[in-house]
Motif scaffolding. Sequence first.
Motif, short mmCIF file in Angstrom:
data_model
loop_
_atom_site.label_atom_id
_atom_site.label_comp_id
_atom_site.label_asym_id
_atom_site.label_seq_id
_atom_site.Cartn_x
_atom_site.Cartn_y
_atom_site.Cartn_z
N ARG A 15 34.58 82.71 32.95
CA ARG A 15 33.90 82.57 34.22
C ARG A 15 34.34 81.03 34.85
NH1 ARG A 15 29.84 85.97 31.94
NH2 ARG A 15 29.02 83.96 30.62
N GLU A 16 34.27 80.11 33.77
CA GLU A 16 34.53 78.57 34.27
C GLU A 16 36.00 78.56 34.78
OE1 GLU A 16 33.81 76.33 30.67
OE2 GLU A 16 31.64 76.72 31.16
N ALA A 17 36.97 79.52 34.12
CA ALA A 17 38.52 79.48 34.47
C ALA A 17 38.56 80.11 35.80
CB ALA A 17 39.09 80.18 33.44
N ALA A 18 37.87 81.20 35.95
CA ALA A 18 37.89 81.81 37.27
C ALA A 18 37.25 80.73 38.20
CB ALA A 18 37.07 83.12 37.12
N ALA A 19 36.35 80.06 38.22
CA ALA A 19 35.61 79.24 39.29
C ALA A 19 36.49 78.10 39.63
CB ALA A 19 34.50 78.66 38.65
N ALA A 20 37.36 77.70 38.50
CA ALA A 20 38.36 76.50 38.93
C ALA A 20 39.56 77.21 39.61
CB ALA A 20 38.68 76.08 37.22
N HIS A 21 39.73 78.60 39.20
CA HIS A 21 40.99 78.86 40.00
C HIS A 21 40.66 79.31 41.51
CE1 HIS A 21 43.61 82.29 41.31
NE2 HIS A 21 44.29 81.38 41.08
N THR A 22 39.34 79.64 41.73
CA THR A 22 38.73 80.06 43.09
C THR A 22 38.76 78.70 43.77
OG1 THR A 22 37.53 81.75 42.27
CG2 THR A 22 36.82 80.47 44.38
N ALA A 23 38.16 77.42 43.07
CA ALA A 23 38.24 76.29 43.71
C ALA A 23 39.86 75.69 44.20
CB ALA A 23 37.79 75.18 42.89
N ALA A 24 40.65 75.89 43.29
CA ALA A 24 42.11 75.67 43.73
C ALA A 24 42.44 76.48 44.89
CB ALA A 24 42.96 75.75 42.28
N THR A 25 42.37 77.38 44.92
CA THR A 25 42.60 78.49 46.05
C THR A 25 42.13 78.32 47.40
OG1 THR A 25 42.96 80.42 44.55
CG2 THR A 25 42.70 80.97 46.87
N GLU A 46 51.98 67.37 49.39
CA GLU A 46 50.66 67.96 49.03
C GLU A 46 50.67 69.54 48.83
OE1 GLU A 46 46.22 67.75 50.75
OE2 GLU A 46 47.67 66.52 52.09
N TYR A 47 51.31 70.20 49.60
CA TYR A 47 51.35 71.61 49.24
C TYR A 47 51.70 71.97 48.26
CZ TYR A 47 52.20 76.75 50.47
OH TYR A 47 52.01 77.87 50.43
N ALA A 48 53.13 71.21 47.70
CA ALA A 48 53.41 71.74 46.36
C ALA A 48 52.44 71.27 45.40
CB ALA A 48 54.85 70.83 46.14
N ASN A 49 51.82 70.14 45.31
CA ASN A 49 50.70 69.84 44.28
C ASN A 49 49.78 70.82 44.27
OD1 ASN A 49 52.31 67.60 43.61
ND2 ASN A 49 51.36 66.34 45.09
N LEU A 50 49.42 71.25 45.37
CA LEU A 50 48.12 72.04 45.52
C LEU A 50 48.68 73.62 44.96
CD1 LEU A 50 46.80 71.50 49.04
CD2 LEU A 50 45.48 71.11 46.81
N LEU A 51 49.78 73.88 45.33
CA LEU A 51 50.20 75.29 44.68
C LEU A 51 50.48 75.18 43.11
CD1 LEU A 51 52.97 76.53 47.26
CD2 LEU A 51 50.46 77.38 46.89
N THR A 52 50.98 73.97 42.57
CA THR A 52 51.00 73.58 41.34
C THR A 52 49.69 73.78 40.63
OG1 THR A 52 53.26 72.41 41.49
CG2 THR A 52 51.68 72.27 39.37
#
Length: 81
Positions: A15-25, A46-52
């Motif tokens: 659940r924590e990993a999914a929440a972190a992925h949702t925040a990154a998205t 910035e876009y490259a960093n966000l995608l990473t």
Amino acid sequence: MTDLYPPADDRELLREAAAAHTAATREVEAFLRRLPAVPDPADVTEYANLLTREDQTRGDRDAAADAAGLTIASLESDKGQ
């Protein structure tokens, strides 16, 4: 003596990993909403960093899902086979 903070089980870690992925998205989406018509080099960086970050959090989520027993062999369809 009992532990006041018991270790998280695999489902909680997922659940924590999914929440972190949702925040990154969501951060990628927010960036794209404010992106100017003509991106400059800083925007590209910035876009490259966000995608990473999004890719890393997805990998963490997938690993947590595997640990919780949600292993999926393949998400790709067998087209034409």
